[in-house]
Write a protein that holds these residues in place. Sequence first.
Motif, PDB file in Angstrom:
ATOM      1  N   GLU B  90      35.407  38.315  39.492  1.00 55.40           N
ATOM      2  CA  GLU B  90      35.315  38.281  40.947  1.00 55.40           C
ATOM      3  C   GLU B  90      34.611  37.015  41.422  1.00 55.40           C
ATOM      4  O   GLU B  90      34.938  36.474  42.475  1.00 55.40           O
ATOM      5  CB  GLU B  90      34.602  39.539  41.448  1.00 55.40           C
ATOM      6  N   GLY B 261      37.310  60.051  42.204  1.00 55.64           N
ATOM      7  CA  GLY B 261      38.204  58.915  42.392  1.00 55.64           C
ATOM      8  C   GLY B 261      39.171  58.705  41.242  1.00 55.64           C
ATOM      9  O   GLY B 261      39.679  57.612  41.063  1.00 55.64           O
ATOM     10  N   TYR B 351      43.208  45.428  52.065  1.00 52.24           N
ATOM     11  CA  TYR B 351      43.276  46.199  50.822  1.00 52.24           C
ATOM     12  C   TYR B 351      44.721  46.537  50.522  1.00 52.24           C
ATOM     13  O   TYR B 351      45.496  46.874  51.411  1.00 52.24           O
ATOM     14  CB  TYR B 351      42.464  47.482  50.961  1.00 52.24           C
ATOM     15  N   SER B 353      47.125  48.409  47.187  1.00 55.28           N
ATOM     16  CA  SER B 353      46.982  49.083  45.899  1.00 55.28           C
ATOM     17  C   SER B 353      48.336  49.429  45.319  1.00 55.28           C
ATOM     18  O   SER B 353      49.319  49.585  46.040  1.00 55.28           O
ATOM     19  CB  SER B 353      46.148  50.351  46.059  1.00 55.28           C
ATOM     20  N   GLU B 360      45.162  54.191  40.410  1.00 57.45           N
ATOM     21  CA  GLU B 360      45.251  53.324  41.574  1.00 57.45           C
ATOM     22  C   GLU B 360      44.522  52.020  41.298  1.00 57.45           C
ATOM     23  O   GLU B 360      43.296  51.980  41.237  1.00 57.45           O
ATOM     24  CB  GLU B 360      44.658  54.017  42.796  1.00 57.45           C
ATOM     25  N   PHE B 364      40.773  44.272  47.113  1.00 50.93           N
ATOM     26  CA  PHE B 364      40.230  44.062  48.456  1.00 50.93           C
ATOM     27  C   PHE B 364      39.906  42.585  48.576  1.00 50.93           C
ATOM     28  O   PHE B 364      39.137  42.052  47.785  1.00 50.93           O
ATOM     29  CB  PHE B 364      38.975  44.916  48.639  1.00 50.93           C
ATOM     30  N   LYS B 381      37.609  41.830  45.445  1.00 48.57           N
ATOM     31  CA  LYS B 381      37.092  42.960  44.666  1.00 48.57           C
ATOM     32  C   LYS B 381      38.275  43.719  44.090  1.00 48.57           C
ATOM     33  O   LYS B 381      39.223  44.032  44.800  1.00 48.57           O
ATOM     34  CB  LYS B 381      36.252  43.857  45.571  1.00 48.57           C
ATOM     35  N   ARG B 383      39.559  47.070  42.458  1.00 49.46           N
ATOM     36  CA  ARG B 383      39.225  48.486  42.305  1.00 49.46           C
ATOM     37  C   ARG B 383      39.927  48.969  41.040  1.00 49.46           C
ATOM     38  O   ARG B 383      41.140  49.120  41.011  1.00 49.46           O
ATOM     39  CB  ARG B 383      39.725  49.255  43.520  1.00 49.46           C
ATOM     40  N   MET B 387      37.342  52.374  35.494  1.00 49.97           N
ATOM     41  CA  MET B 387      35.921  52.592  35.732  1.00 49.97           C
ATOM     42  C   MET B 387      35.671  54.027  36.204  1.00 49.97           C
ATOM     43  O   MET B 387      34.710  54.663  35.788  1.00 49.97           O
ATOM     44  CB  MET B 387      35.443  51.604  36.780  1.00 49.97           C
ATOM     45  N   HIS B 388      36.577  54.529  37.055  1.00 54.52           N
ATOM     46  CA  HIS B 388      36.408  55.903  37.512  1.00 54.52           C
ATOM     47  C   HIS B 388      36.695  56.895  36.393  1.00 54.52           C
ATOM     48  O   HIS B 388      36.083  57.963  36.340  1.00 54.52           O
ATOM     49  CB  HIS B 388      37.334  56.152  38.700  1.00 54.52           C
ATOM     50  N   VAL B 419      37.377  47.703  33.275  1.00 55.58           N
ATOM     51  CA  VAL B 419      36.159  48.374  33.720  1.00 55.58           C
ATOM     52  C   VAL B 419      35.098  47.334  34.076  1.00 55.58           C
ATOM     53  O   VAL B 419      34.491  47.379  35.141  1.00 55.58           O
ATOM     54  CB  VAL B 419      35.636  49.305  32.607  1.00 55.58           C
ATOM     55  N   ASP B 420      34.898  46.375  33.163  1.00 56.52           N
ATOM     56  CA  ASP B 420      33.801  45.423  33.363  1.00 56.52           C
ATOM     57  C   ASP B 420      34.214  44.218  34.198  1.00 56.52           C
ATOM     58  O   ASP B 420      33.406  43.660  34.911  1.00 56.52           O
ATOM     59  CB  ASP B 420      33.307  44.936  32.004  1.00 56.52           C
ATOM     60  N   ARG B 421      35.438  43.820  34.097  1.00 57.50           N
ATOM     61  CA  ARG B 421      35.973  42.655  34.811  1.00 57.50           C
ATOM     62  C   ARG B 421      35.127  41.422  34.574  1.00 57.50           C
ATOM     63  O   ARG B 421      34.396  40.974  35.400  1.00 57.50           O
ATOM     64  CB  ARG B 421      36.126  42.929  36.291  1.00 57.50           C
TER      65      ARG B 421
END
Lengths: 170, 421, 240
Positions: B90, B261, B351, B353, B360, B364, B381, B383, B387-388, B419-421
Amino acid sequence: MSWPTDAATLCQDRFGLEICEAEGPLVSADQALALATALKDELDFRFFVHVVSVHYPEVEAIAADEEKGIDAIIGTPDHTMVHYRLRRLANPNRSTDTFAFRIKVPTGESTPSLSGVWLGADWQEREQYDLVGTVFSGHPDLRRIMMPEDWPGHPLRRDYAIDTSHFPWR
Amino acid sequence: MSLHATPHPKDTVKWTTVGGVRVPVHLLIPNLPDPFMDIEDYEPDADLMVLNMGPQHPSTHGVLRVKLVLDGEVCVKVTPYLGYLHRGVEKLCEKLSYVQITPIVDKNDYVSPMMNELAINMAFEKLIGAEVPRRARYIRTICAEIQRLGSHLLWLGTFGLDMGGAIGGGGSIFMHTFRERELLLDLFEDLTGCRFHYNTHTVGGNRHDIPAGWAAKATQVLAVISKRCIEYEDFVRGNKVFQARTVGVGIIDPVLAIDLGISGPVLRASGVDVDLRRDQPYAAYDEIAVNVATDPGGDCFSRYVVRVDEMRESIRIATELLAGVPEGPICSLKPVKLPGAVKAKHGQGVYSSIESPRGELGTFVVGNTVRRQSAIPYRCKIRSPSMHLLQLLPYICPGNNISDIIVTLGSLDPIMGEVDR
Amino acid sequence: MGVDQSNQNFEHPLFEYMEKMPGLDLAMTTADKILSWGSRNSMFVFPMATSCCGIEFMAAACGRFDLDRIGTIARGTPRQCDVMVIAGTITVKMAPRVKKLWDMMPEPKWAIAMGSCAISGDFYRDIYSVVPGVDTFMPVDVYVPGCPPNPDHLLEGFRRLQDKIKAKRAGEWVEPETRPVSGMQMPSVPRYGTDRDPAYDQAQLMATQNMGLGGELLAAGVTLPQPAPQPVQSGEGGDS
């Protein structure tokens, strides 16, 4: 982007908010928890999409002519804008309405954590705290999630240099 | 597809509605474990042991570290630790222009790289106001479906490794699925020149057009894999060992999953009928019907069933679209020669998706308002669904054996790069 | 620490006894050849797979490319392995773990840096959390460039490693491989070698030993010598 009418009505009538067509209403930190609870319990916005903190450093007077045409407001203090986005799942008619709202958090203040309303906000709020430095008050476990525990600074702030060195590994 | 009877017959399930969503009754768990439980509050007589799994462990699918508190063989508390692959994507997006970002996000979800490109470029197109030609939308959809197929194939192989280990028999399905995955990678090599990280989507369309004869070759490959899927069903679904390891293991409450989520196959395996391809059509999904696979079981076996059904559905969608790719341009913008050629018009957050193989996947984006930097996003960002998915672990693992935790983790299919990006 | 171990020949423990006995030169050479043949054709590989390159490593181990046919076998524990394949980006949070795993491996051992991220950090070399190349904290024998390298490139890397093992056993001088650099900036930490500040080695060793303690090392009053920041070479890369 058009927001669902029932959510827009709720924001306008009960909370007296002005709906921005692009980014949703701007909510004050005091109202955030009440609005979130109402959105979840009454309007079934149960699916948590994301929370994003965007850091805006203090905008000083811009003198150069070539910077004309920008819509940043000169004199805005250092703050982060926290964007929340939610989704309503409905099986019978299969609609997926989204709703978004944002909270302006001046640097040094905190915003209420919404991880009590949506469990999915837990790690995303931790991530935003870690990377941007927004403090979510009332979060059950507000630790760093991506960076090591003893990391100095918050990397995604605009004033953080991308190539900050970290002795002894880089 | 009823070579063997499925352990979750759909006609006996009772349904209820929670928050406007139809969910199976038998999956609702009344008392969830507390993930923030202080371990001192657990039985004082118990002889607890703390075990660190990872960050380098063959079954954690990358560099996830999980701290397990064990009472004998049974897990009491699970704490996942992330960030061992945090690559600052990011932050890098804030330094590069819109057309330069595509190869960076390829590396996020490295099992289906083209999904990342699609997700981020759709957000950029929304911010910039660029149209995508119909032919490009078709190519995007075909690629997305083949990527989903490849991702699920890799998941099936590594899921076998998680259950059996390379020596214990799990290696067979691993070898089979990777054989098929090579066929798909060859297709992409023909299309884009790369096996793995493609850099083929761009703002306003695609970079690479379908080469001559590609559609026929792709159809042929998909037909081959369609036959092989029946082979997998033959030796996985009815396998007594497979069923013993997966049926009733890692049951996920659909209401908890929505609250956390969770999306994608994991949510659909808990009986919730949600799919962004059908509910919020993007690319060319509005021109084709998508049959959403669901299963009311909620356990690891249901996730297998849903993913295998999705593989078949992906083959069908890709084959149907390949037969009717329209003629026309593949990009609405001129070929970009300078990185600063594509500029945002406003600084509002946008946003967008898509339905990635894991759920999903959204982006963003906030445009930069300073005129000199209008070709660079102000904030980007991603999403990530993985991670969820990992957030589920503290809720579903307590009470299970260690071996079941590994199977549960494998059935969620998290990708640590995302997850970590 | 601080010594470039990759340039030292490995000597068998029996070497000194064999040297004292008369007429064993020939047997020794033969034994060396046998040892060399054995170690280069039965490589136990520890896949330090963190990201994308790990998937290509898996593809290389599968039917089409079949890494096993040159005598490698992948193991899950470093204590049984003699080749470490670093496949993927190494971050500052992961680097102490990689170093610890590398130190766990028994001698003789070799390392292959697979992919641009392990070689130099690639896209992410400027990022605050990414180590710009694993050769800044451990020796690397073979570099396999690519993003990610195709499995056949990895096979070629293993072939190069086999040649290197053979030459070293025969006592020949092996030119150490250099990091493939093309118009890139060099990392802020100088790579493993003579031009390196020993303070980095000392601090990395201490960080590895104190792993998991967070900032307690610094809180306990241990001050680490901070090396002077290296002047960044003006490359053509800029902030591409």
